[in-house]
Write a protein that holds these residues in place. Sequence first.
Motif, PDB file in Angstrom:
ATOM      1  N   ASP A  72      60.531  -7.615 -14.790  1.00 29.51           N
ATOM      2  CA  ASP A  72      59.640  -8.763 -14.921  1.00 29.51           C
ATOM      3  C   ASP A  72      59.346  -9.008 -16.408  1.00 29.51           C
TER       4      ASP A  72
ATOM      5  N   GLY B  33      57.995  -6.186 -19.015  1.00 32.60           N
ATOM      6  CA  GLY B  33      58.698  -4.954 -19.327  1.00 32.60           C
ATOM      7  C   GLY B  33      58.574  -3.901 -18.246  1.00 32.60           C
ATOM      8  N   VAL B  34      58.264  -4.327 -17.022  1.00 32.04           N
ATOM      9  CA  VAL B  34      58.143  -3.410 -15.893  1.00 32.04           C
ATOM     10  C   VAL B  34      59.314  -3.675 -14.954  1.00 32.04           C
TER      11      VAL B  34
ATOM     12  N   LEU C 135      60.679  -3.050 -11.122  1.00 34.64           N
ATOM     13  CA  LEU C 135      60.211  -2.661  -9.792  1.00 34.64           C
ATOM     14  C   LEU C 135      61.220  -3.079  -8.737  1.00 34.64           C
TER      15      LEU C 135
ATOM     16  N   THR D 217      59.789   1.548 -12.678  1.00 37.83           N
ATOM     17  CA  THR D 217      58.438   2.007 -13.013  1.00 37.83           C
ATOM     18  C   THR D 217      57.797   2.727 -11.825  1.00 37.83           C
ATOM     19  N   LEU D 218      57.807   2.077 -10.666  1.00 35.82           N
ATOM     20  CA  LEU D 218      57.376   2.734  -9.432  1.00 35.82           C
ATOM     21  C   LEU D 218      58.632   3.115  -8.663  1.00 35.82           C
TER      22      LEU D 218
ATOM     23  N   PRO E 210      51.895   0.446  -0.894  1.00 35.97           N
ATOM     24  CA  PRO E 210      50.562   0.645  -1.491  1.00 35.97           C
ATOM     25  C   PRO E 210      49.444   0.254  -0.527  1.00 35.97           C
TER      26      PRO E 210
ATOM     27  N   ASN F 270      45.104   8.104 -11.037  1.00 38.76           N
ATOM     28  CA  ASN F 270      46.047   8.269  -9.927  1.00 38.76           C
ATOM     29  C   ASN F 270      47.493   8.002 -10.347  1.00 38.76           C
ATOM     30  N   LEU F 271      47.685   7.842 -11.649  1.00 42.28           N
ATOM     31  CA  LEU F 271      48.972   7.356 -12.137  1.00 42.28           C
ATOM     32  C   LEU F 271      50.152   8.244 -11.710  1.00 42.28           C
TER      33      LEU F 271
ATOM     34  N   TYR G  51      50.957   7.803  -8.096  1.00 39.21           N
ATOM     35  CA  TYR G  51      51.451   6.493  -7.686  1.00 39.21           C
ATOM     36  C   TYR G  51      52.885   6.236  -8.155  1.00 39.21           C
TER      37      TYR G  51
ATOM     38  N   TRP H 199      47.413   3.601  -0.678  1.00 39.04           N
ATOM     39  CA  TRP H 199      47.669   4.784  -1.495  1.00 39.04           C
ATOM     40  C   TRP H 199      46.357   5.398  -1.955  1.00 39.04           C
TER      41      TRP H 199
ATOM     42  N   LYS I 137      56.885  10.849 -17.992  1.00 37.55           N
ATOM     43  CA  LYS I 137      56.934   9.697 -18.890  1.00 37.55           C
ATOM     44  C   LYS I 137      55.629   8.899 -18.867  1.00 37.55           C
TER      45      LYS I 137
END
Lengths: 284, 337
Positions: free
Chosen positions: B29, B32-33, B35, B53-54, B63, B230-231, B234, B259, B312
């Motif tokens: 997107d 810069g993520v 998914l 990322t996820l 989620p 929670n990073l 997740y 989540w 990371k």
Amino acid sequence: MEKQIRDKAKELLSSQAVDCVIGYGRATDGVTSRPLFVYEPEKADELIFDKTCTHNLTKYLLNRKGKKTGIVVKGCDSRAINVLLNEEQIKREEVSIIGVVCEGIVEVSWNQVSEILQTRCRYCHQHAPLVYDFLAGEPIKELLPTGEEHPAVTEIEAKSLEEREAFWSEHFDRCCRCYACRQVCPGCYCTECFVDSLDPLWVGIRIAPAENQIWHSIRAFHLAGRCAGCNECERVCPMNIPLRLLNRKLANTVEELFNFQAGLNAEEMQPLGTFIKEENVGIG
Amino acid sequence: MTQIISKSDLITWLNKLAESHVLIGPVNDNAGVTLFRKVSQAEEIAFDFTNTTLSPKEWFFPPTETLFTVERKDGQVELVPAEDVEAKVIFGMRPCDARGIALLDKPFLNEPADTLYQQHRDKTALIGLSCREVLPECFCTSMGTAPDDSSNMDILLTEVADGYIIQVVTEKGAALLAECPEGLLKQSEVTPPALSSAATVPIEGITEIMAENFDNVYWERLADRCLHCNLCAYVCPTCYCFDVRDYNDKGKVERVRTWESCQSSGFTRIAGGYDRRAGKAPHLRQRFYHKLFYFPAEFGSVACVGCGRCVKACPVNVDIREVIMDVHNLGGQSGQQ
């Protein structure tokens, strides 16, 4: 400067003036830094300071109430110290502040150190801490060029309401509500955060656009006039939500309305935490 | 001889599959993520991604999802379970993430199976993509998988100079390949290029050492630095804690699952306020005991696939590889540090 920090940390620990010094150490990638808690004088040599030391360590003071603590503090972070002192979250006599003079921190992420200064550092007026017990480094005589206005904020302000809504929706929709922004923020210390309250349930538990939007809006308002601008929330966000823009906008507004900037001293009450009858800011 | 398909023909095939399936793939997107997202055509897929990322676990354990609704109709109370009716193809699954799904199967499909998770699994086919690059945070080979591991996939593709080598792994995969328009598959002698090896983490014997160190002061010291967000949970392909809440809207009740993580303040807090994992260190320790002790004790393997996402993403560098090495150094001398 590292030597000054290490020597001071050793002295504080050896004399038992503090039982822990919070500073920076090298991260496991070998190039960036991470928070380091030093309990023994002989471990003080692991302390570092360089242009990767982005973390605002003052958040950790909230976990150490009642314990004598030494802490390495940059200029920007020192404003958070003032906010916490003002809000009576920390006691000045419990904290030994090793201030560091900072010429700016670069953009860093896991295993990557760029040569580019962080945006907040390009507009920094606070290279030396406002509050400290010991200062490491030489005061910077010539300030780096700074701008008064934040161009990205001005850009958003120029957009129409619909465009702004679309902009923020796109970002907030991505939020996974990991709360890294909250957890890293020195200004976020509510015993029970409004999103964690289950009874009453102020905000639903869904990780979904409406709930995400409420989360970010209310959090931003809670930090208006309190955010010291360390930008940790934006740094830690896995979804790259530009939280700086929100915080900066509110900081600008508070400055315009009340001529107040968060954390410049520990004495002045933050405008949204006080009620002055004579104050008339045209909002009701 | 192996079957290969050129990139443009792969896109044609994926677009063919998209006619009868929801096509999901890694998408970049603007922020810069990267998914795993639904795409309307294969051209939207980021074929050159490294890792997302996820993890794609969000397509099996979303989620947020509704488990069922309860409604009063004509004096009767009707419970309607949620149903997954969409046939899906996930393209670009990395071997570590596929192993993550296989590990999630253990708790979710263990009897009694979680019916909604079961449906997501049954409805979804996995087209894997071997890794071209081993990243500094990767340690998959220590965690029972590898950059070219085809297990847990339906089809595995491996990129080579003139296209992708195709390995069909399951019948579901064969059915997908049968939908490939005629003439797109070629025979080739090509072999995939060798990769540099991923970081090695000493996982052997970790469970036994963990058993000895529950009360070690090490966890207190590690928790000093942890922010308790929670990073890590997740972004993790194997974390599966959730919260459940009923929503009542004008007599219609909806049970929602979202989540959650062992780092949140409400984790294990029960009625009356008692919390058997109260405090910061017990929360962080729970993360590593679940991955390296409880899960292996229950299901036979550590709950980590070595994708490196938490390494990371952690804002304060809580690095599971370092934790594993530290625990080895603690040895069997509980509390002696």
